[in-house]
Design an enzyme around this catalytic site. Structure first.
Site, short mmCIF file in Angstrom:
data_model
loop_
_atom_site.label_atom_id
_atom_site.label_comp_id
_atom_site.label_asym_id
_atom_site.label_seq_id
_atom_site.Cartn_x
_atom_site.Cartn_y
_atom_site.Cartn_z
N SER A 107 0.81 -1.21 0.00
CA SER A 107 0.00 0.00 0.00
C SER A 107 0.85 1.27 0.00
O SER A 107 1.56 1.55 -0.95
CB SER A 107 -0.96 -0.04 1.20
N ASP A 246 -2.45 6.47 -3.30
CA ASP A 246 -1.27 5.83 -2.73
C ASP A 246 -0.81 4.72 -3.66
O ASP A 246 -1.31 4.57 -4.77
CB ASP A 246 -1.54 5.33 -1.31
N ASP A 248 -1.14 1.54 -4.00
CA ASP A 248 -2.06 0.56 -4.60
C ASP A 248 -3.41 1.17 -4.91
O ASP A 248 -4.35 0.46 -5.26
CB ASP A 248 -2.20 -0.68 -3.71
N ASP A 250 -5.88 2.54 -3.25
CA ASP A 250 -7.12 2.32 -2.50
C ASP A 250 -7.42 3.46 -1.54
O ASP A 250 -8.44 3.43 -0.85
CB ASP A 250 -7.10 0.97 -1.77
#
Length: 450
Positions: A107, A246, A248, A250
């Site tokens: 992440s 960010d 990834d 999400d």
């Protein structure tokens, strides 16, 4: 029963150190595959299939191969999509009617960390009991499926295009983004080849930053956790607003034309305020970290608010239990369950932009009804599993802090679910008082943890 490997967002750690090693990840894939085979309700002769996506970390290639080998050894089919946002994996798992989706990502963490997280066939995070079942098999010996029963591996070639069209479908058909100049920061992460296309195809004039991943620069001074680059780019390009994702994709932060930053609480409020104009909003779920101002602002709209444990999976669980649609975290995970099953930075940004189009005005004007209370968050490094509740000095200082606030704020002390940190958060009406109280409590934690 506590979990040995899984945190609040899957398994995560430093690459090359347990548990983020090729050997462990292969065994994780094998155990997850066996768990799927044991729970599968597929017709006899059919076998479950999983989708594996990743972000742009260099280590993702190594871990993808290990995970693929583990699933294949268990007899599970594997579909590969390469670098793709976490919410894209959740969507495609559901759209392609696969049995699970797996994301290789840490992440918002630096490139030297990585992790593995799972989605169910419905595109939601796995329940705790399923993660426990996977954990139970990780340390057991691997027994490879017979050669004729090994899982086959194939690549999904149109994954990017399918997800772009899905994102666009969550924006109202009668609206577009023409006339808006938007800076998009993709954090050199998984959305680098997707997010700019989504907003461009909806009509926006797009300026992209953080779209040159090299395997080592993910989240490095860019993205939702380092919004300074976005603020500067918005001002330099005289843009109407900025969007930061960010690694990834999400989570989401946004910036207005003046360079002011808006977090997940504020963006969630904008979405809910807009939706409440067209249909009743039954309630909103936040977390223990959500700003008190959000709760108070929603109360003025007669919208109930409830707090879940920190972690978007727990917000989703609360929404499901209560039959609500909207929730999120101040970190930028925003949920609109009538649009997607999980937090999605691109989809959330589109919902904010839809509100902007429907209500008119600027982003700053849209969020004018919510002024956040001062909040100070201090992350104190501790040993993983540090038993802070057993330290009298910490519990006493925590109680003293609560007394000192005299009902004008709140204090929260909690262990991070993804990193060896103890988070100290103090919130209240007076910024000076809040900062002093947080630093004083953090000093006690720091001393006790040595």
């Amino acid at each position: 029963m506590t979990r040995k490997y899984f945190g609040t967002d899957g398994v995560r750690g430093r690459v090359g150190q347990s548990p983020i090693t090729p050997d462990f990840v292969m065994r994780l894939g094998y155990s997850a595959g066996k768990a799927l085979l044991g729970r599968s309700e597929m017709p006899a002769g059919d076998r479950p299939a999983v989708l594996i996506g990743k972000d742009t970390r260099l280590s993702g290639y190594m871990l993808e191969s290990a995970l693929e080998a583990g699933f294949s050894a268990a007899g599970v089919e594997v579909c590969l999509v390469g670098p793709l946002p976490t919410p894209a994996v959740a969507y495609l798992t559901r759209a392609l009617r696969l049995q699970a989706g797996i994301v290789i990502s840490a992440s918002h963490n630096p490139y030297y960390d990585n992790g593995i997280k799972f989605f169910s066939a419905q595109g939601t995070k796995l329940p705790d009991e399923v993660e426990r079942a996977i954990e139970a098999g990780i340390d057991q010996p691997m027994v490879c499926a017979p050669p004729a029963d090994l899982g086959r591996v194939r690549r999904i070639e149109d994954a990017r295009g399918r997800y772009i069209e899905f994102c666009k479908s969550t924006f109202p058909n009668d609206l577009d983004l023409r006339g808006l100049k938007i800076v998009i920061d993709c954090a050199h992460g998984a959305a680098y080849h997707i997010a700019p296309s989504v907003f461009h195809e909806l009509g926006a004039d797009v300026v992209s930053i953080g779209v040159q991943p090299n395997g080592l620069n993910i989240n490095d001074a860019v993205g939702a956790t380092a919004p300074k680059a976005l603020c500067e780019a918005v001002l330099a390009n005289r843009a109407d607003l900025g969007i930061a994702l960010d690694g990834d994709a999400d989570r989401l932060q946004m910036v207005d034309a003046e360079g002011n930053l808006y977090d997940g609480d504020q963006l969630l409020y904008a979405i809910v305020r807009s939706r409440a104009r067209s249909a009743p909003v039954k309630g909103v779920a936040g977390t223990l970290m959500s700003n008190l101002a959000l709760e108070h602002a929603l109360a003025k709209l007669n919208i109930p608010f409830a707090r879940a444990a920190v972690g978007d999976r727990y917000v989703v669980e609360m929404l499901s239990e209560k039959g609500w649609l909207f929730g999120g975290e101040n970190s930028g995970h925003i949920l609109a369950l009538d649009r997607h099953t999980t937090g999605d930075g691109i989809v959330a940004a589109l919902q904010v932009l839809a509100a902007l189009r429907e209500l008119g005005g600027s982003l700053k004007e849209l969020l004018g009804g919510l002024v956040l209370y001062p909040q100070k968050l201090i992350n104190v490094p501790v040993m993983r599993g540090f038993p802070w509740k057993e330290h009298p000095a910490i519990t006493s200082a925590l109680a003293d802090t609560e007394v000192s606030l005299q009902g004008r704020g709140r204090v929260l002390l909690r262990a991070s679910g993804t990193e060896p940190l103890l988070r100290v958060m103090v919130e209240g009406e007076d910024a000076v008082e809040v900062t002093y109280a947080a630093e004083k409590l953090a000093a006690v934690v720091r001393e006790s943890a040595q």
